[in-house]
Design a protein around this motif. Structure first.
Motif, short mmCIF file in Angstrom:
data_model
loop_
_atom_site.label_atom_id
_atom_site.label_comp_id
_atom_site.label_asym_id
_atom_site.label_seq_id
_atom_site.Cartn_x
_atom_site.Cartn_y
_atom_site.Cartn_z
N UNK A 84 44.43 37.30 44.67
CA UNK A 84 43.92 36.31 43.73
C UNK A 84 42.97 35.33 44.43
N UNK A 85 42.34 35.79 45.49
CA UNK A 85 41.33 34.98 46.17
C UNK A 85 40.45 35.92 46.98
N UNK A 86 39.18 35.56 47.14
CA UNK A 86 38.28 36.39 47.92
C UNK A 86 37.07 35.57 48.36
N UNK A 87 36.40 36.03 49.41
CA UNK A 87 35.15 35.41 49.85
C UNK A 87 33.98 36.28 49.39
N UNK A 88 32.98 35.68 48.77
CA UNK A 88 31.72 36.35 48.44
C UNK A 88 30.74 35.97 49.54
N UNK A 89 30.31 36.96 50.30
CA UNK A 89 29.51 36.69 51.50
C UNK A 89 28.07 37.20 51.34
N UNK A 90 27.24 36.92 52.34
CA UNK A 90 25.86 37.40 52.36
C UNK A 90 24.95 36.69 51.38
N UNK A 91 25.30 35.49 50.98
CA UNK A 91 24.48 34.71 50.05
C UNK A 91 23.40 33.94 50.81
N UNK A 92 22.37 33.54 50.09
CA UNK A 92 21.31 32.78 50.73
C UNK A 92 21.72 31.31 50.87
N UNK A 93 21.32 30.67 51.97
CA UNK A 93 21.63 29.24 52.11
C UNK A 93 21.04 28.42 50.98
N UNK A 94 21.77 27.44 50.51
CA UNK A 94 21.29 26.54 49.47
C UNK A 94 21.07 27.19 48.13
N UNK A 95 21.74 28.34 47.85
CA UNK A 95 21.54 29.04 46.58
C UNK A 95 22.71 28.79 45.63
N UNK A 96 22.39 28.70 44.32
CA UNK A 96 23.42 28.43 43.31
C UNK A 96 23.79 29.73 42.60
N UNK A 97 25.09 29.96 42.41
CA UNK A 97 25.59 31.16 41.77
C UNK A 97 26.74 30.81 40.84
N UNK A 98 26.97 31.69 39.84
CA UNK A 98 28.14 31.53 38.98
C UNK A 98 29.09 32.70 39.21
N UNK A 99 30.37 32.42 39.01
CA UNK A 99 31.41 33.41 39.28
C UNK A 99 32.41 33.43 38.13
N UNK A 100 32.92 34.64 37.83
CA UNK A 100 33.94 34.83 36.80
C UNK A 100 34.84 35.97 37.25
N UNK A 101 36.01 36.08 36.62
CA UNK A 101 36.99 37.10 36.99
C UNK A 101 37.53 37.76 35.74
N UNK A 102 37.73 39.10 35.80
CA UNK A 102 38.29 39.90 34.72
C UNK A 102 39.54 40.59 35.24
N UNK A 103 40.62 40.61 34.46
CA UNK A 103 41.85 41.31 34.84
C UNK A 103 41.87 42.69 34.19
N UNK A 104 42.51 43.66 34.84
CA UNK A 104 42.56 45.05 34.37
C UNK A 104 43.99 45.56 34.45
N UNK A 105 44.40 46.47 33.48
CA UNK A 105 45.72 47.10 33.55
C UNK A 105 45.57 48.59 33.83
N UNK A 106 46.70 49.31 33.94
CA UNK A 106 46.68 50.72 34.33
C UNK A 106 45.98 51.60 33.30
N UNK A 107 45.95 51.18 32.01
CA UNK A 107 45.30 51.97 30.97
C UNK A 107 43.80 51.72 30.90
N UNK A 108 43.30 50.85 31.76
CA UNK A 108 41.89 50.53 31.77
C UNK A 108 41.49 49.41 30.84
N UNK A 109 42.47 48.76 30.19
CA UNK A 109 42.16 47.61 29.35
C UNK A 109 41.74 46.45 30.24
N UNK A 110 40.73 45.72 29.81
CA UNK A 110 40.30 44.57 30.59
C UNK A 110 40.37 43.30 29.76
N UNK A 111 40.67 42.22 30.40
CA UNK A 111 40.74 40.92 29.75
C UNK A 111 39.34 40.39 29.48
N UNK A 112 39.22 39.39 28.61
CA UNK A 112 37.95 38.65 28.56
C UNK A 112 37.72 38.00 29.93
#
Length: 320
Positions: A84-112
């Motif tokens: 439930x945590x991770x580092x996103x690496x290789x980004x440019x210095x001083x750059x702005x980004x947005x992040x979101x997360x989706x959950x998945x189950x064994x049947x392939x259903x995904x959350x909003x």
């Protein structure tokens, strides 16, 4: 001390039975229910090229099997349900980004997807090789059965502290902003002993030494028995040997057996017989590894009903 289930009728009946059994043993209803959307998403930059993303575990009618992290609306990482945590690496210095997360189950259903959160990487700075000082006066307080609150005195750095990393037995389990002096840990296990340390980090990814450890035991789950872990485990090494000292749990009778686990695997049983030592117990064993090797050690005691109790808080030791 250790030396621790008439022919045509029967055929028709058999065919009928087979049909019934096949119908009964077929697959259950398809899983069409998606997981809930993960909550508590945060994103913070700890360096000029990295953003640390964290979230609270999602729920599902069966089980969440993984998460997908989105950066600027595009998938960038697939992670198991235990992460439930991770580092996103290789980004440019001083750059702005947005992040979101989706959950998945064994049947392939995904959350909003979660609502997106933004983070801007730090500006590039001149070469910095100086790590921050170690955080001081780390304290850990249980907050119910699955959470804890940490507080500490801030570190110093020649530029500035950009993050604090919480470690449990050498594994990072949480990251707080560099301006923080408190953090709330979630996802802990009820009735479990923890030994936590803290490291400060700067924009150049220099990390401080560990703070002195802070120990806590989370409250047991309702109706669960009292914690039965050995207390105050200490580990030292000298001359290729490792010495453990600890206080056995109070079980209403003598504790004659303890299990030693090294790096999460059973190593040996320490046995004293009918007359275990009073008060603090001591056990010394050969390290069987070259100097500089680091081990994580835990102990648990055999209780009077023959079951094994809770594990102690882990201790790390470096072979000397």
């Amino acid at each position: 001390m250790q030396r621790p289930l008439a022919a045509s009728l029967s055929t028709a009946l058999a065919l009928t039975a087979a049909t019934v059994l096949t119908a009964c043993s077929g697959p259950g209803p398809a899983d069409t229910t998606p997981p809930a959307t993960p909550t508590g998403l945060t994103a913070a930059s700890g360096s000029s090229t990295t953003v640390h993303v964290m979230w609270e575990a999602a729920t599902d009618d069966r089980a969440v099997t993984g998460y997908q992290v989105l950066q600027d609306g595009r998938p960038v990482k697939d992670l198991p349900a235990t992460t439930v945590m991770t580092d996103i690496t290789g980004l440019a210095p001083g750059s702005r980004h947005t992040f979101a997360v989706v959950a998945r189950d064994a049947a392939g259903n995904t959350s909003p997807a979660t609502p997106a959160v933004a983070a801007t990487t730090l500006r590039a700075t001149a070469e910095d090789r100086e790590p921050p000082t170690a955080p001081r006066t780390l304290r850990a307080t249980p907050d119910g059965t699955t959470a804890a609150v940490l507080t500490w005195t801030p570190s110093r750095d020649d530029t500035r502290v950009t993050a604090y990393d919480v470690h449990q037995a050498g594994v990072r389990i949480h990251t707080a902003p560099g301006t923080a002096t408190t953090a709330r840990l979630t996802g802990l296990r009820p009735g479990t002993a923890y030994s936590l340390t803290l490291r400060a980090r700067d924009a150049a990814e220099n990390s401080s030494p560990d703070s002195p450890p802070a120990e806590l035991t989370t409250a047991p789950a309702p109706g669960a028995p009292a914690n039965t872990s050995p207390r105050a485990l200490a580990a030292t090494s000298a001359d290729g040997e490792i010495t453990l000292t600890w206080t056995p749990p109070e079980t209403g009778g003598p504790v004659t057996h303890h299990e030693l686990h090294i790096d999460g695997r059973f190593a040996t049983t320490i046995v004293w017989g009918a007359a275990p030592p009073a008060g603090r117990a001591t056990y010394t064993f050969p390290a069987q590894a070259k100097p500089g090797t680091t081990y994580t050690l835990t102990l648990r005691a055999r209780l009077s009903d023959g079951t094994w109790g809770d594990f102690s808080a882990p201790r790390t030791v470096t072979v000397r």
